[in-house]
Design a protein around this motif. Structure first.
Motif, short mmCIF file in Angstrom:
data_model
loop_
_atom_site.label_atom_id
_atom_site.label_comp_id
_atom_site.label_asym_id
_atom_site.label_seq_id
_atom_site.Cartn_x
_atom_site.Cartn_y
_atom_site.Cartn_z
N ILE C 75 -4.06 -21.46 6.21
CA ILE C 75 -4.83 -20.18 6.49
C ILE C 75 -4.50 -19.09 5.58
N GLY C 76 -3.25 -18.78 5.49
CA GLY C 76 -2.90 -17.58 4.76
C GLY C 76 -3.36 -17.72 3.19
N PHE C 77 -2.99 -18.88 2.84
CA PHE C 77 -3.55 -19.19 1.49
C PHE C 77 -5.37 -18.96 1.34
N LEU C 78 -5.98 -19.68 2.24
CA LEU C 78 -7.43 -19.45 2.03
C LEU C 78 -7.88 -18.14 2.35
N THR C 79 -7.22 -17.31 3.27
CA THR C 79 -7.68 -15.93 3.29
C THR C 79 -7.31 -15.36 2.15
N GLY C 214 -2.17 -7.28 -4.60
CA GLY C 214 -3.29 -7.51 -3.58
C GLY C 214 -2.69 -8.84 -3.05
N CYS C 215 -2.76 -9.79 -3.70
CA CYS C 215 -2.65 -11.12 -3.19
C CYS C 215 -1.14 -11.37 -2.15
N ILE C 216 -0.12 -10.76 -2.94
CA ILE C 216 1.07 -10.85 -1.92
C ILE C 216 0.98 -9.97 -0.69
N LEU C 217 0.14 -8.85 -0.84
CA LEU C 217 0.05 -8.02 0.33
C LEU C 217 -0.73 -8.93 1.37
N LEU C 223 -0.06 -13.98 7.26
CA LEU C 223 1.00 -14.92 8.00
C LEU C 223 1.59 -14.43 9.07
N SER C 224 1.78 -13.15 9.06
CA SER C 224 2.29 -12.41 10.43
C SER C 224 1.15 -11.71 11.45
N ALA C 225 -0.16 -11.98 11.13
CA ALA C 225 -1.19 -11.53 11.81
C ALA C 225 -0.92 -12.16 13.22
N TYR C 226 -1.14 -11.18 14.62
CA TYR C 226 -1.16 -11.87 15.70
C TYR C 226 -2.33 -11.73 16.44
N VAL C 227 -2.85 -10.39 16.38
CA VAL C 227 -3.81 -10.06 17.30
C VAL C 227 -5.10 -11.00 16.97
N GLY C 268 7.44 -18.00 3.51
CA GLY C 268 6.63 -17.02 3.22
C GLY C 268 7.02 -16.29 1.92
N ALA C 269 8.45 -15.85 2.12
CA ALA C 269 9.11 -15.15 1.05
C ALA C 269 9.42 -16.12 0.03
N VAL C 270 9.87 -17.54 -0.02
CA VAL C 270 9.85 -18.35 -0.97
C VAL C 270 8.60 -18.47 -1.72
N ILE C 271 7.38 -18.61 -0.84
CA ILE C 271 5.96 -18.72 -1.63
C ILE C 271 5.64 -17.66 -2.44
N VAL C 272 6.15 -16.33 -1.96
CA VAL C 272 5.60 -15.13 -2.69
C VAL C 272 6.40 -15.05 -3.96
N VAL C 273 7.85 -15.21 -3.81
CA VAL C 273 8.50 -15.47 -5.25
C VAL C 273 8.09 -16.52 -6.00
#
Lengths: 260, 352, 286
Positions: C75-79, C214-217, C223-227, C268-273
């Motif tokens: 979901i994070g990737f597609l977003t 922008g992509c990393i942000l 990933l951490s979105a809750y609401v 998530g961190a590993v993917i960002v790196v």
């Protein structure tokens, strides 16, 4: 991409960005008991319901209070940190910057959970608003820091030197030269901290105690079980409040708020 | 009126010495320029005099009193910055008043002094303007006025003309020089522009690599440079091969393609040594070639309005650069005779 | 040269409050949550005595959680990808020098940031619900018989997340493009490059740092979105953040919840790196 096509495409995106907000505002004037389309006539009944709903009114007062306290604390601490970062940090410059932006870069949900465990571990708990306000200060600190730093970066050191050569001691230089120059950055940062704090959800959700629900929390709880347009009325009032702060800062005070 | 004396002034950053044990005395009311390429330590020296840089070693005395430990705001200096450093949130009048307020000058007196200075820098009527509403030259004059209105002991100027266009720069040179003469204030002026230093200063301090290469009047610096580096920095130089014929009391007689000369020499030479003679391009005069005169062929000529520049080739193959008034013009390939008075030559060193 | 340079501890007093705040209420809590993930699950209390690996074992033993992480990352990737595709043209247009109504358009881009996340997600429920504006309109027009499944699924979550995070994509890209000297594009055109080529060879490579930021942000934020997932996904589709919060708030499983949160964050961190390495850019903080 040709110009007209690009323009049309962008207009679609702007519509997409605005749609959910407009829908909420529109729904708040719905006269019916449920969110139905087309609306069953225009009315302010849900606003009246909202203003008579003590739960929501208390939440809005809590939110304003928390945002105000957060703004003051963040404003002072963030401004001081920015002064250090721009004027005094040498080798530590990058470290200070990363550290000050860290709350923005770390996932808010993880920060919220960590802080929740921590306030219990050190005995503050969630009986009062201390933990929640600490969380809000953490989240808003980077925005004050960014705004004040930006205005300090455009502060020319030779202004300070000129004032020194004219015989001005340190405090006078700060008050008469530095402060007027960074005023807009400080006020902008503070107002932005206020807006951010007013809208913070996850931190408040995790760290709220009994009777300390902020408006977003109260709204979220309400939306889990209710579908009346009262939520839309609450949302609209919240949007108008934020918008007022923005308009005051940008139009009346002529500030340019740095978001990044 | 203040006399400034600098003794063995040194500024180190780690092991690097930005300013290396320089000493000089600046007389009351004197206009002195610190001239040199960027990184030569001139600005650092100025900042140490002003109190914006800590002194590693040495002394700075204003009228005999060491000010090294006096903070900048207590040194009673007037400083003009390269970017003017006018306070953008204050009007011209408020900028001028700032230093007087720091000195707690009473209001009526303050108004009087500001009016006097505005008159001096020709900015009457601009009191209520903000710096951004002024042209570069006007901002420059406000900066000058702000430094002078406090009647400081010394005036320090850090490349104040660097941001102006060429024409305005020349006007301001004269303006600043005249103003300084009238006020009679001891002035230190930092620049990398040799023409600026020449036209404005009583004396010029040429600096290279944190050291003083030469202190002297503009004429001294230009016509009697102590070494080749100074000569090159303050103007163009031709070098001509010559042979030492005989040596006298501090003099040497040489033969060269431009003729035989007896010149004073500071370096020790022996008969038979090959040496270089230095000569400014404008010291050479050209005429139609005649028998018995040193001659050269014109390689190229360049017209620049007031002057003609020539690239010449001597018969031995050496090239010379000459600069003359465009009275007699010569074309490419012309043979010309060279005239240069002996006093315009100087000896710069032995070549193998 | 710094104005107001003073010796001694004076300047450090300026950074002390912020430093103390971050050290005590950010660094220590993060260390604490690391420790917490090794605690023994409690019986009637949030956690028990002693240390164990059982929380991590539980995570790896249950494919449910693994799949949930994969699902959340997807979901994070597609977003992120959708934000990039629809955000770049907007950022590009906003930086055009001759653009009209720039202030208004910029305000529109920022508007979601000024409206609380709960309200924005709520807006999407009004739009996407089975009785929502879109389905009602389509039904009334006779185009569909039964409501389209727009909510309570990954599609709805992604639509809402894209809306919530689009400004975080557009702003860094705008910053990136604004940093490009316009004469570079002109130079490329003068050397014979077409407008498209100049864009592809000059503007696009130079705006990479902005795109990357922008992509990393957006990725980290989604990933951490809750609401949003919680309101739009309902009970049917849960992202990892929702599961974690539920484990903590509703069932008080602090050690296990910590382990889940850390597994998601580390992944998530590993993917960002890896992403940073792959795009071979030194990424700067916004």
């Amino acid at each position: 991409m040709s110009r007209p096509f690009l323009t049309g495409y962008c207009l679609l995106i702007y519509a997409f960005l605005l749609a959910p907000i407009l829908v909420v505002v529109g729904a708040s004037f719905n006269a019916g008991a449920f969110l139905t389309f087309p609306p069953q006539g225009l009315s302010f009944r849900w606003y009246i319901t909202f203003f008579n709903n003590e739960v929501f009114m208390r939440a809005i007062r809590t939110s304003l209070w928390v945002a105000f306290v957060t703004m003051i604390i963040s404003g002072v601490i963030g401004t001081m940190a920015a002064l250090f970062h721009v004027l005094h940090a040498r080798r530590s410059k990058d470290v200070v910057r990363i550290a000050m932006l860290a709350p923005l870069l770390l996932p808010e949900v993880l920060t919220a959970i960590s802080l929740l465990f921590f306030v219990y571990a050190i005995g503050i708990g969630t009986q009062n608003m201390v933990g929640m306000i600490i969380g809000h200060v953490l989240i808003t600190l980077p925005f004050v820091f960014i705004n004040v730093s930006a205005s300090l970066e455009s502060f020319d050191p030779s202004w300070d030197m000129a004032a020194r050569s004219l015989g001005a001691p340190k405090l006078v230089r700060f008050r008469r030269i530095m402060l007027p120059m960074i005023k807009s950055g400080v006020i902008g940062g503070c107002l932005f901290a206020f807006i951010i704090s007013f809208d913070i959800f996850t931190i408040s959700f995790m760290l709220k105690g009994v009777g300390t629900s902020t408006l977003p929390i109260q709204l979220f709880d309400y939306l889990r079980t209710n579908f009346t347009p009262e939520a839309a009325a609450v949302s609209t009032v919240s949007i108008v409040l934020t918008l007022t702060v923005v308009i005051i800062s940008e139009k009346v005070l002529g500030l340019r708020i740095h978001r990044f | 009126m203040t006399e400034v004396s600098i003794e063995k002034l040194t500024k180190s950053y780690g092991n690097a010495r930005a300013v290396n044990a320089i000493s000089m005395k600046i007389a009351e009311g004197e206009f002195i320029s610190l001239l040199g390429p960027s990184g030569c330590g001139k600005t650092t020296t100025l900042k140490m005099i002003a109190g914006f840089e800590d002194v590693t070693e040495g002394a700075i005395r204003f009228d005999g009193q060491d000010v090294v430990n006096t903070p900048a705001e207590k040194r009673d200096i007037g400083m003009v910055f390269q970017n003017y450093a006018l306070f953008p949130h204050m009007t011209v009048e408020q900028n001028l008043a700032f230093g007087l307020e720091m000195r707690k000058v009473p209001k009526p007196q303050m108004r009087e002094r500001i009016a006097k200075v505005l008159d001096m820098v020709q900015l009457k009527g601009y009191e209520a303007r903000y710096p951004r509403q002024l042209s570069g030259g006007q901002q420059q004059r406000v900066a000058l006025g702000r430094a002078l209105v406090i009647e400081p002991k010394i005036l320090l100027l850090d490349e104040p003309l660097a941001n102006l266009d060429a024409k305005l720069r020349e006007e301001m040179r004269v303006f600043i020089r005249d103003l300084q003469r009238r006020v009679g204030i001891t002035t230190v002026y930092v620049t990398h522009d040799q023409a600026e230093a020449m036209t404005m200063s009583d004396r010029v301090v040429v600096m290279f690599g944190g050291r003083i290469a030469q202190i002297g009047s503009p004429t001294d610096i230009y016509e009697r440079p102590e070494n080749h580096e100074v000569a090159e920095f303050v103007g163009q130089v031709n070098l001509v091969q010559a042979k030492v014929e005989s040596v006298g009391e501090g003099t040497a007689t040489v033969t060269s393609p431009l003729g035989d000369f007896t010149l004073p020499t500071k370096i020790s030479v022996k008969p038979g040594n090959m040496v270089s003679l230095a000569l400014r391009p404008e010291a050479i005069e050209l005429s139609k070639a005649t028998e018995g005169q040193p001659a050269a062929t014109v390689l190229a000529s360049y017209y620049s309005g007031a002057l003609m520049d020539y690239r010449l080739k001597l018969d031995n193959g050496d090239e010379l650069h000459a600069q003359t008034f465009p009275v007699n013009r010569f074309a490419e390939g012309d043979r010309v005779a060279l005239h240069a008075p002996a006093e315009r030559f100087w000896l710069v060193g032995v070549s193998k | 040269m710094s104005p107001g340079k003073t010796k001694g501890i004076g300047p450090y007093l300026l950074i002390a409050p912020a430093g103390l705040l971050l050290a005590v209420f950010l660094v220590l809590p993060y260390l604490n949550i690391g420790v917490m993930s090794f605690r023994v699950p409690g019986q009637g209390t949030p956690y028990g005595e002693g240390f164990t690996l059982v929380n991590y074992a539980r995570f790896f033993a249950d494919s449910f959680y693994i799949w949930q992480v994969v699902n959340t990352l997807w979901i994070g990737f597609l977003t992120t990808a959708i934000c990039l595709v629809i955000g770049f043209p907007v950022a590009w247009q906003l930086t055009r020098p001759n653009m009209r109504f720039r202030g208004l358009a910029y305000g529109l881009v920022l508007s979601p940031l000024l409206v609380g996340i709960v309200i924005r997600s709520y807006g999407w429920t009004i739009l996407l619900g089975n009785n929502g504006l879109i389905n009602r309109t389509l039904t009334n027009m006779g185009l569909i018989d039964s409501p389209l499944p727009l909510m309570y699924n990954a599609l709805g979550i992604i639509i809402a997340l894209v809306h919530v995070f689009l400004p975080f994509m557009i702003l860094p890209i705008m910053n990136g493009i604004q940093g490009i000297d316009p004469s570079l594009e002109a130079a490329a055109r003068s050397l014979g490059a077409s407008r498209t080529t100049a864009f592809r060879r000059i503007v696009l490579p130079l705006s990479m740092p902005g795109i990357q930021a922008g992509c990393i942000l957006v990725f980290v934020l989604s990933l951490s979105a809750y609401v949003t997932p919680s309101l739009i996904g309902g009970l049917k589709v849960k992202t990892m953040a929702v599961t974690v919060v539920d484990a903590l708030i509703d069932t008080f499983q602090w050690p296990f919840g910590s382990a889940l949160a850390l597994m998601l964050s580390v992944t998530g961190a590993v993917i960002v790196v890896i992403f940073g390495r792959m795009t071979r850019m030194k990424w700067k903080v916004a």
